[in-house]
Design a protein around this motif. Structure first.
Motif, PDB file in Angstrom:
ATOM      1  N   ASP A   1       0.846  -1.190   0.000  1.00  0.00           N
ATOM      2  CA  ASP A   1       0.000   0.000   0.000  1.00  0.00           C
ATOM      3  C   ASP A   1       0.889   1.250   0.000  1.00  0.00           C
ATOM      4  N   GLU A   2       0.265   2.407   0.010  1.00  0.00           N
ATOM      5  CA  GLU A   2       1.020   3.673  -0.050  1.00  0.00           C
ATOM      6  C   GLU A   2       2.023   3.793   1.098  1.00  0.00           C
ATOM      7  N   GLN A   3       1.613   3.398   2.293  1.00  0.00           N
ATOM      8  CA  GLN A   3       2.479   3.519   3.464  1.00  0.00           C
ATOM      9  C   GLN A   3       3.691   2.590   3.341  1.00  0.00           C
ATOM     10  N   ALA A   4       3.462   1.358   2.935  1.00  0.00           N
ATOM     11  CA  ALA A   4       4.566   0.418   2.767  1.00  0.00           C
ATOM     12  C   ALA A   4       5.500   0.885   1.654  1.00  0.00           C
ATOM     13  N   ALA A   5       4.925   1.346   0.544  1.00  0.00           N
ATOM     14  CA  ALA A   5       5.746   1.845  -0.575  1.00  0.00           C
ATOM     15  C   ALA A   5       6.598   3.031  -0.120  1.00  0.00           C
ATOM     16  N   ALA A   6       6.012   3.914   0.672  1.00  0.00           N
ATOM     17  CA  ALA A   6       6.771   5.063   1.190  1.00  0.00           C
ATOM     18  C   ALA A   6       7.919   4.587   2.081  1.00  0.00           C
ATOM     19  N   GLY A   7       7.685   3.521   2.848  1.00  0.00           N
ATOM     20  CA  GLY A   7       8.736   2.977   3.702  1.00  0.00           C
ATOM     21  C   GLY A   7       9.883   2.386   2.903  1.00  0.00           C
ATOM     22  N   TYR A   8       9.564   1.566   1.895  1.00  0.00           N
ATOM     23  CA  TYR A   8      10.613   0.988   1.039  1.00  0.00           C
ATOM     24  C   TYR A   8      11.396   2.087   0.332  1.00  0.00           C
ATOM     25  N   HIS A   9      10.650   3.035  -0.206  1.00  0.00           N
ATOM     26  CA  HIS A   9      11.279   4.127  -0.942  1.00  0.00           C
ATOM     27  C   HIS A   9      12.133   4.980  -0.016  1.00  0.00           C
ATOM     28  N   GLY A  10      11.625   5.299   1.156  1.00  0.00           N
ATOM     29  CA  GLY A  10      12.366   6.135   2.098  1.00  0.00           C
ATOM     30  C   GLY A  10      13.675   5.503   2.519  1.00  0.00           C
ATOM     31  N   MET A  11      13.641   4.211   2.785  1.00  0.00           N
ATOM     32  CA  MET A  11      14.863   3.494   3.182  1.00  0.00           C
ATOM     33  C   MET A  11      15.880   3.523   2.038  1.00  0.00           C
ATOM     34  N   ALA A  12      15.414   3.241   0.824  1.00  0.00           N
ATOM     35  CA  ALA A  12      16.321   3.216  -0.331  1.00  0.00           C
ATOM     36  C   ALA A  12      16.837   4.612  -0.664  1.00  0.00           C
ATOM     37  N   ALA A  13      15.958   5.604  -0.648  1.00  0.00           N
ATOM     38  CA  ALA A  13      16.374   6.966  -0.992  1.00  0.00           C
ATOM     39  C   ALA A  13      17.307   7.548   0.067  1.00  0.00           C
ATOM     40  N   GLY A  14      17.138   7.131   1.327  1.00  0.00           N
ATOM     41  CA  GLY A  14      18.053   7.579   2.370  1.00  0.00           C
ATOM     42  C   GLY A  14      19.473   7.099   2.120  1.00  0.00           C
ATOM     43  N   ALA A  15      19.585   5.909   1.571  1.00  0.00           N
ATOM     44  CA  ALA A  15      20.904   5.347   1.273  1.00  0.00           C
ATOM     45  C   ALA A  15      21.415   5.754  -0.100  1.00  0.00           C
ATOM     46  N   TYR A  16      20.497   5.890  -1.042  1.00  0.00           N
ATOM     47  CA  TYR A  16      20.841   6.215  -2.428  1.00  0.00           C
ATOM     48  C   TYR A  16      20.037   7.449  -2.849  1.00  0.00           C
ATOM     49  N   PRO A  17      20.573   8.653  -2.582  1.00  0.00           N
ATOM     50  CA  PRO A  17      19.822   9.896  -2.817  1.00  0.00           C
ATOM     51  C   PRO A  17      19.299  10.093  -4.240  1.00  0.00           C
ATOM     52  N   PHE A  18      19.894   9.479  -5.241  1.00  0.00           N
ATOM     53  CA  PHE A  18      19.400   9.650  -6.610  1.00  0.00           C
ATOM     54  C   PHE A  18      17.982   9.092  -6.770  1.00  0.00           C
ATOM     55  N   LEU A  19      17.520   8.315  -5.798  1.00  0.00           N
ATOM     56  CA  LEU A  19      16.166   7.750  -5.853  1.00  0.00           C
ATOM     57  C   LEU A  19      15.100   8.670  -5.255  1.00  0.00           C
ATOM     58  N   GLU A  20      15.525   9.786  -4.660  1.00  0.00           N
ATOM     59  CA  GLU A  20      14.583  10.675  -3.972  1.00  0.00           C
ATOM     60  C   GLU A  20      13.431  11.138  -4.857  1.00  0.00           C
ATOM     61  N   ASP A  21      13.692  11.410  -6.120  1.00  0.00           N
ATOM     62  CA  ASP A  21      12.666  11.953  -7.012  1.00  0.00           C
ATOM     63  C   ASP A  21      11.775  10.886  -7.658  1.00  0.00           C
ATOM     64  N   VAL A  22      12.042   9.622  -7.383  1.00  0.00           N
ATOM     65  CA  VAL A  22      11.218   8.546  -7.938  1.00  0.00           C
ATOM     66  C   VAL A  22       9.968   8.401  -7.073  1.00  0.00           C
ATOM     67  N   ASP A  23       8.819   8.271  -7.720  1.00  0.00           N
ATOM     68  CA  ASP A  23       7.564   8.061  -7.008  1.00  0.00           C
ATOM     69  C   ASP A  23       7.656   6.772  -6.179  1.00  0.00           C
ATOM     70  N   PRO A  24       7.263   6.799  -4.897  1.00  0.00           N
ATOM     71  CA  PRO A  24       7.372   5.609  -4.051  1.00  0.00           C
ATOM     72  C   PRO A  24       6.667   4.371  -4.609  1.00  0.00           C
ATOM     73  N   LYS A  25       5.476   4.535  -5.171  1.00  0.00           N
ATOM     74  CA  LYS A  25       4.767   3.382  -5.735  1.00  0.00           C
ATOM     75  C   LYS A  25       5.514   2.833  -6.951  1.00  0.00           C
ATOM     76  N   THR A  26       6.015   3.724  -7.801  1.00  0.00           N
ATOM     77  CA  THR A  26       6.786   3.311  -8.978  1.00  0.00           C
ATOM     78  C   THR A  26       8.051   2.573  -8.538  1.00  0.00           C
ATOM     79  N   PHE A  27       8.728   3.138  -7.549  1.00  0.00           N
ATOM     80  CA  PHE A  27       9.940   2.504  -7.021  1.00  0.00           C
ATOM     81  C   PHE A  27       9.624   1.101  -6.512  1.00  0.00           C
ATOM     82  N   THR A  28       8.558   0.979  -5.738  1.00  0.00           N
ATOM     83  CA  THR A  28       8.216  -0.308  -5.130  1.00  0.00           C
ATOM     84  C   THR A  28       7.831  -1.324  -6.192  1.00  0.00           C
ATOM     85  N   ARG A  29       7.109  -0.913  -7.229  1.00  0.00           N
ATOM     86  CA  ARG A  29       6.772  -1.832  -8.322  1.00  0.00           C
ATOM     87  C   ARG A  29       8.043  -2.288  -9.055  1.00  0.00           C
ATOM     88  N   ALA A  30       8.965  -1.358  -9.280  1.00  0.00           N
ATOM     89  CA  ALA A  30      10.220  -1.711  -9.948  1.00  0.00           C
ATOM     90  C   ALA A  30      11.047  -2.655  -9.069  1.00  0.00           C
TER      91      ALA A  30
END
Length: 154
Positions: free
Chosen positions: A27-56
């Motif tokens: 869901d949106e909350q879980a996707a935001a969590g996955y994205h936040g963890m990844a973007a915190g470590a890899y800043p180039f991911l910050e601008d990727v939509d969390p749902k798009t990131f999670t699907r990828a």
């Protein structure tokens, strides 16, 4: 596939495939969590939509899991993908201070124990890659030697 590769391929493949399938229903909350963890470590991911990131991420995990479980792709390609994926996870672990006991301490904090297993997965992946590369190199050397001998005798 060699019998000695079966345990790591089945174990890691099933785990990674299951993780990817689980992320498909994030869901949106879980996707935001996955994205936040990844973007915190890899800043180039910050601008990727969390749902798009999670699907990828889900698609990547499903593809890698299937590649490990179904031996149709070249071993070197599968081992390289497995190692790169695992290295990315270990990189995230290392770049997220809250997951470790201290800035230069590799031991996991209580929050990092679940992610620290990725170090073990990277070791298994790297071992599989080294075996695949050395096995392929040995086969290539044997073929080249046979070809050279054949050329000398003709």
């Amino acid at each position: 596939m060699k019998l000695r590769h079966l345990p790591v391929r089945l174990g890691a493949g099933a785990y990674i495939l299951s993780s990817g399938v689980d992320k498909l229903s994030a869901d949106e909350q879980a996707a935001a969590g996955y994205h936040g963890m990844a973007a915190g470590a890899y800043p180039f991911l910050e601008d990727v939509d969390p749902k798009t990131f999670t699907r990828a991420l889900a698609a990547t995990e499903i593809g890698l899991g299937v590649a490990l479980l179904v031996p149709v792709l070249p071993r070197v390609a599968v081992a390289t993908g497995f190692t790169a994926f695992s290295a990315g996870l270990v990189g995230m672990y290392w770049r997220t201070p809250a997951l470790r006991r201290g800035a230069n301490d590799p031991r996991p904090s209580p929050d990092g124990i679940g992610v620290a297993k990725d170090v073990i997965m990277l070791g298994a992946a790297a071992s599989y890659l080294v075996d695949a590369l050395t096995s392929s190199a040995k086969k290539a050397g044997v073929r080249a030697t046979k070809k050279a001998r054949k050329a000398v005798h003709h």
